[in-house]
Design a protein around this motif. Structure first.
Motif, PDB file in Angstrom:
ATOM      1  N   ALA A   1       1.158  -0.908   0.215  1.00  0.00           N
ATOM      2  CA  ALA A   1       0.375  -0.001  -0.177  1.00  0.00           C
ATOM      3  C   ALA A   1       0.969   1.469  -0.200  1.00  0.00           C
ATOM      4  O   ALA A   1       2.046   0.802   0.346  1.00  0.00           O
ATOM      5  CB  ALA A   1      -0.444   0.239   1.483  1.00  0.00           C
ATOM      6  N   GLU A   2       0.590   2.559  -0.091  1.00  0.00           N
ATOM      7  CA  GLU A   2       0.788   3.773  -0.288  1.00  0.00           C
ATOM      8  C   GLU A   2       1.438   3.609   1.588  1.00  0.00           C
ATOM      9  O   GLU A   2       2.705   4.955   1.108  1.00  0.00           O
ATOM     10  CB  GLU A   2       0.390   4.767  -0.366  1.00  0.00           C
ATOM     11  CG  GLU A   2      -1.752   5.345  -0.509  1.00  0.00           C
ATOM     12  CD  GLU A   2      -2.473   4.085  -0.890  1.00  0.00           C
ATOM     13  OE1 GLU A   2      -2.137   2.924  -1.566  1.00  0.00           O
ATOM     14  OE2 GLU A   2      -3.635   4.706  -0.859  1.00  0.00           O
ATOM     15  N   ASP A   3       0.984   3.504   2.615  1.00  0.00           N
ATOM     16  CA  ASP A   3       0.870   4.094   3.674  1.00  0.00           C
ATOM     17  C   ASP A   3       0.709   3.131   4.319  1.00  0.00           C
ATOM     18  O   ASP A   3      -0.456   2.137   4.192  1.00  0.00           O
ATOM     19  CB  ASP A   3       1.353   4.849   3.970  1.00  0.00           C
ATOM     20  CG  ASP A   3      -0.215   6.365   3.480  1.00  0.00           C
ATOM     21  OD1 ASP A   3      -0.643   4.943   4.303  1.00  0.00           O
ATOM     22  OD2 ASP A   3      -0.796   6.455   3.589  1.00  0.00           O
TER      23      ASP A   3
ATOM     24  N   ILE B   1      -1.355   3.812   7.404  1.00  0.00           N
ATOM     25  CA  ILE B   1      -3.005   3.919   6.742  1.00  0.00           C
ATOM     26  C   ILE B   1      -3.348   3.341   5.872  1.00  0.00           C
ATOM     27  O   ILE B   1      -5.066   2.449   6.213  1.00  0.00           O
ATOM     28  CB  ILE B   1      -3.181   5.589   7.121  1.00  0.00           C
ATOM     29  CG1 ILE B   1      -2.510   6.561   7.433  1.00  0.00           C
ATOM     30  CG2 ILE B   1      -4.637   5.823   6.666  1.00  0.00           C
ATOM     31  CD1 ILE B   1      -2.176   7.935   7.239  1.00  0.00           C
ATOM     32  N   ALA B   2      -3.443   3.508   4.746  1.00  0.00           N
ATOM     33  CA  ALA B   2      -4.347   2.525   3.481  1.00  0.00           C
ATOM     34  C   ALA B   2      -3.831   0.983   3.992  1.00  0.00           C
ATOM     35  O   ALA B   2      -4.359  -0.131   3.454  1.00  0.00           O
ATOM     36  CB  ALA B   2      -3.420   3.057   1.703  1.00  0.00           C
TER      37      ALA B   2
ATOM     38  N   GLY C   1      -6.757   0.403   5.950  1.00  0.00           N
ATOM     39  CA  GLY C   1      -7.909   0.210   5.458  1.00  0.00           C
ATOM     40  C   GLY C   1      -8.478  -0.409   4.679  1.00  0.00           C
ATOM     41  O   GLY C   1      -9.679  -1.097   4.806  1.00  0.00           O
ATOM     42  N   MET C   2      -7.379  -1.154   4.009  1.00  0.00           N
ATOM     43  CA  MET C   2      -7.907  -2.392   2.838  1.00  0.00           C
ATOM     44  C   MET C   2      -7.562  -3.335   3.741  1.00  0.00           C
ATOM     45  O   MET C   2      -8.729  -4.567   3.241  1.00  0.00           O
ATOM     46  CB  MET C   2      -5.855  -2.631   1.914  1.00  0.00           C
ATOM     47  CG  MET C   2      -6.139  -1.367   1.016  1.00  0.00           C
ATOM     48  SD  MET C   2      -4.401  -1.716  -0.078  1.00  0.00           S
ATOM     49  CE  MET C   2      -4.486   0.086  -0.778  1.00  0.00           C
TER      50      MET C   2
END
Lengths: 630, 340
Positions: A279-281, A283-284, A287-288
């Motif tokens: 993921a991009e970070d 947080i993501a 989220g995923m």
């Protein structure tokens, strides 16, 4: 000749009489990026192949190449695999640190070093073994570009000769390490031999340290905790993984990728039964994981402290909207960026209550690679059973170091997907509400998008038992109380503590995670050296289970042993326990970035117990040996 | 009289949601209605749909359409990751996400950027009114330079053009519309349902309470006057025959992945939405004139979406049985042996 030199000579003579067998530590000081990892792992594995219990710990910088790194190998006939504070045998390969490395040794230690460093001038109370590494490597490795890497294998050969490791075992370990890379194996094998031959001809044995074959490691595997956790995730049936690279957790997801590509591709179709997304970070990533869990996947992420901080908001959403999520926190030293490549148990408090509002989370705490494997499976079952995030609190020491272990057992039970609404249940319960507590345990039935069952709108905003938006005070309280009830239910389902009660012990130790090894060794030290008996309670989860209060009641004084500054587990206990019980708790804290060691625990406990003798165990400063050597 | 049903036999009522709590006249409500129409007309099974949103006025709206679909109102600006996870879990779902210009352009710009790069199959709608409605009208990152708040405060930062950004990032279906243009919006939404990959649909949707006054460039009056359609969009779904005659010289046909067709009738000048450079140029030109280019701005109908790239099993990951997701004993034995 100074008195110290005399003392040293006596000690040397005694050393020749008293062999120290299978009970010492070797420290290899190198520059990171120099390929020393292969040499170190070959050394580690060859000791394992001798049947001698062994452990390896890498103390490395947050850097790719050029900074000092130390690898410590401990051989222990009694099976102690925690860090040993004292270095008995130093391999000084790094000119930058060699002087300090030598100056901090205890008298009597042995040093293998590159002769150009001239370390023997520094002290007279050590055994020095100089070797011309550059001269030795040139004939075995004609390719100058590879010499830097092959050079390290020479110290393995020297150590094999000095310590008594059969060269054929070293070759076996080398083959295991380099696998099919035939040319590399040949080069390194020649370097091993060159080191051995040099030592045989030029370095007569003068130190007391020996390895002798034992039969304590038959069938054992050597594995890092991160790899063990990855195997656990695969066996738990993980289907969605979202992650963002961060030390010391990256290798968990990276080894998982390797295993999944090998074992989780459908034979018939060649398609994947999993999705792994970088993921991009962080947080993501979470989220995923939440989106995937909500839609029915078994989903996980792995991170470290900074990632945990970033995940805070999503952790609250998963708690409140009640979505499963499995999060591995391979803890490193904070605060902030901290010491990214050093170990700690410093995320307990922040993780327990991660996110704003009244939020609390289940944490499970493995202490061994085997528990990394089994608790990875427990984590998915708990997360789906309780429809909430579950944090697996590992640490760098466990995750990134090699540990000896019995082979892992195949899971003996099916997976637990928790309360998912079926037609049958719907008939039984009549009316369904997403957050309705029909069983009294705080856990409601969920439906999964696409499963054809009644839909609901998951949200982080206030909602009633039917999942509808609500700001009504009674709806809010009812929901929050149910969530608290659910957390209470979890007490009976999380991994129970492992307790060793000694009938006559007045003192109880409470510890968790990788502190275990130092604690066990410290208990032996206290018993053997001071005749102090201790009981031991190994904590394995938050929320705490009922056994905690009972253990405290059974002892006069309790030492909560942790690898953080603020006594984080003790602080959590204060929230649960009565003031009488809290008043019995004391702290032993270790937070310098290195794994905790037994001697530090024993000294601290003895001091708190009022023993004068604690001073005896305080190591003499190495500078004393220095000045005495004039 | 027989009840009206769509091609899968469902009544319009099934596609409705809860009663809206947004302001009367809010552009977002008109968008919800078009979503209801599009999903009904296309005969999409609501039980296969997931609705996603972030935080803000726009993000409340999924509660107001497709009441029979699962929904997830995530945290501010982070809906793309939740949607991504859900689609990984079950690739048979149809995802529609509703965001706002603050939720996307400010707090959520990071996740927006990576959603566009991945080409995840999702319809991502920005209900774009240039301001934060739910916190009473502060500027958002799509507010135009020089646009004025009710209080007289003038915006002195350049806007983010979410369409230009999406094209730059690799999105495969980029369109802009106006909540007041029923026909165009409906056609674009239907086309969105036929597209494979990410659909980025920026819908100018005036905020009647905080941003509909003189001096605002996102007011109904301003948008109506400065709407510059690129083409006249008609959508012919795969399950319908073309009934209208059209002149191939003045109409471009785009074939969608599922066999549906988009008919784009040329207006004053020819426009080819399959050409990225043309699209970027036109967006810059209309912006310079203070206008909005609406319609289908860019389309790449055949690129693999994110789920195809991941080579996922035919059966959704979420419903794979245990024997598919837990390797056998021999696998564990092999791993253990390799570690000895």
């Amino acid at each position: 000749m100074s008195p110290t030199d005399l003392a040293f000579q006596e000690q040397q003579a005694a050393g020749r009489r008293h062999r120290v067998v299978n009970d010492f530590s070797i420290q290899v000081a190198t520059v990171n990026g120099s390929g020393s990892q292969t040499a170190n792992l070959v050394l580690l594995r060859s000791i394992l192949l001798m049947g001698v219990p062994v452990s390896g710990k890498n103390m490395f910088p947050s850097n790719i190449a050029g900074l000092p790194t130390w690898y410590t190998i401990r051989a222990s006939k009694r099976g102690y695999v925690g860090r040993k504070k004292e270095v008995d045998f130093l391999v000084a390969m790094n000119p930058e640190t060699a002087k300090e490395d030598v100056l901090t040794l205890d008298p009597g230690a042995a040093v293998v070093y590159d002769e150009t460093l001239k370390l023997n001038a520094l002290r007279s109370d050590l055994t020095f073994y100089p070797a011309p590494f550059d001269k030795l490597v040139t004939p075995v490795c004609p390719d100058a570009k590879l010499r830097r890497l092959v050079r390290n294998m020479i110290y393995d050969g020297i150590l094999a000769r000095l310590l008594g490791i059969d060269l054929s075992l070293m070759d076996k370990a080398l083959n295991k390490q380099l696998g099919k890379k035939g040319r590399a194996v040949a080069l390194n094998s020649a370097a091993l031999k060159a080191g051995w031959d040099y030592a045989e001809a030029n370095l007569p044995k003068q130190d007391p340290y020996y390895l002798e074959p034992m039969n304590e490691t038959a069938g054992k595997i050597l594995i890092e905790g991160n790899t063990a956790a990855a195997i656990g995730c695969m066996m738990a049936g993980v289907t969605v993984v979202a992650w963002y690279p961060i030390t010391p957790s990256s290798s968990l997801c990276e080894s998982l990728i390797g295993y999944m590509k090998k074992y989780r591709i459908e034979k018939e179709t060649g398609k994947a039964t999993f999705a792994i997304v970088q993921a991009e970070d962080e947080i993501a990533s979470l989220g995923m994981v939440i989106g995937a869990s909500w839609a029915g996947a078994r989903a996980m992420t792995a991170t470290a402290g900074p990632g945990i901080s970033l995940m805070s908001e999503f952790a609250g959403l998963a708690y409140y909207a009640e979505s499963p999520a499995v999060i591995f926190d391979v803890q490193r030293v904070g605060p902030s960026t901290g010491l990214p490549t050093r170990t700690a148990q410093g995320d307990l408090l922040t993780t327990a209550f991660l996110s704003h509002g009244d939020t609390k989370h289940i944490m499970i705490i493995p202490h061994s690679v085997e528990e990394c494997y089994t608790m990875a499976q427990d984590a998915f079952d708990l997360a789906e059973h309780f429809q909430t995030p579950v944090f697996v609190m590992m640490d760098l020491d466990l995750g990134m170091n090699n540990w000896m272990s019995d082979g892992f057992k195949y899971p003996d039970k099916p997976i637990n997907r928790g309360k998912v609404l079926t037609d049958e249940t719907l008939k039984k319960i009549g009316e369904w509400g997403r957050y309705k507590d029909v069983d009294g345990d705080g856990i409601a039935y969920r439906t999964i998008p696409g499963d054809g069952m009644p839909a609901y709108f998951a949200r982080g905003s206030g909602h009633n038992a039917r999942g509808q938006y609500s700001e009504r005070p009674d709806d809010y309280v009812e929901n929050m109380d149910r969530l608290a009830r659910k957390f209470e239910t979890a007490r009976a389902h999380v991994p129970k503590p492992v307790i060793d009660r000694q009938a006559n012990a007045k003192i109880g130790f409470i510890g968790y995670g990788t502190s275990h090894y130092a604690i066990e060794e410290s208990r032996d030290q206290l018993r053997e050296e001071m005749k102090v008996e201790t009981s031991y309670f190994r904590l394995r989860a938050y929320p705490f289970t009922d056994e905690l209060a009972a253990f405290i009641d059974a002892h006069e004084r309790l030492y909560v042993i942790e690898q953080n500054r603020d006594a984080q587990a003790l602080q959590l206990m204060k929230l649960d326990l009565t003031p009488e019980r809290v008043s019995k708790l004391r702290s032993v804290l270790h937070y310098n970035g290195l794994p905790i060691d037994a001697r530090s625990i024993s000294d601290d406990v003895l001091a708190q117990e009022g023993y004068e003798v604690a001073k005896k165990n305080v190591r003499a400063g190495s500078s004393a040996g220095m000045t005495g050597g004039e | 009289m027989a009840v009206r049903v769509n091609r899968i036999g469902l009544e319009p009522q099934v596609y409705k949601g809860g009663k809206t709590t947004l302001c009367a006249g809010c552009g977002h409500n008109a968008i919800s209605e078009r979503i209801i129409d599009a999903f009904y007309d296309m005969g999409v099974d609501p039980r296969r749909v997931i609705k996603l949103s972030g935080i803000g006025c726009s993000s409340k709206s999924p509660a107001y359409f497709l009441g029979g679909s699962h929904g997830f109102n995530a945290v501010h600006g982070r809906m793309p990751s939740v949607g991504t996870g859900a689609m990984l879990a079950n690739k048979k779902l149809i995802a529609i996400g509703v965001s706002g210009d603050g939720d996307t352009g400010a707090i959520g710009i990071g996740q927006f950027v990576h959603l566009m790069r991945r080409n995840l199959p999702i319809i991502y709608i920005i209900e774009d009114n240039g301001c934060y409605g739910l916190t009473k009208g502060q500027f958002s990152p799509t507010a135009d330079l020089g646009s004025k708040l009710k209080t007289g405060v003038v915006n002195d930062l350049p806007p983010i053009d979410t369409c230009a950004l999406a094209i730059e990032l690799g999105a495969t279906f980029v369109a802009r519309s106006f909540s007041g243009d029923k026909k165009q919006l409906l056609a674009l939404l239907k086309a969105a349902l036929a597209h494979r990959g990410t659909v980025m649909l920026d819908v100018i949707s005036p905020c009647v309470t905080f941003n509909d006054h003189e001096g605002s460039t996102k007011s109904y009056a301003y948008v109506k006057e400065h709407d510059d359609p690129l083409e006249e969009v008609s959508f012919v779904p795969f399950f319908e025959e073309i009934t209208v005659d059209y002149d191939p010289g003045s109409t471009q046909e785009v074939r969608m992945h599922d066999g549906s067709r988009l008919l784009l009738k040329k207006l004053e000048e020819a426009y080819d939405p399959t050409d990225k450079i043309t699209a970027m140029k036109r967006l810059q030109e209309t912006a310079r004139r203070g206008e909005f280019a609406t319609g289908l701005i860019y389309i790449e109908p055949d690129r693999d979406d994110f789920l195809e790239q991941l080579n996922l099993s035919d059966e959704p990951l979420a419903t794979l049985p245990l024997e598919k997701i837990r390797p056998g004993r021999e696998a564990l034995d092999e791993i253990m042996e390799s570690l000895r």
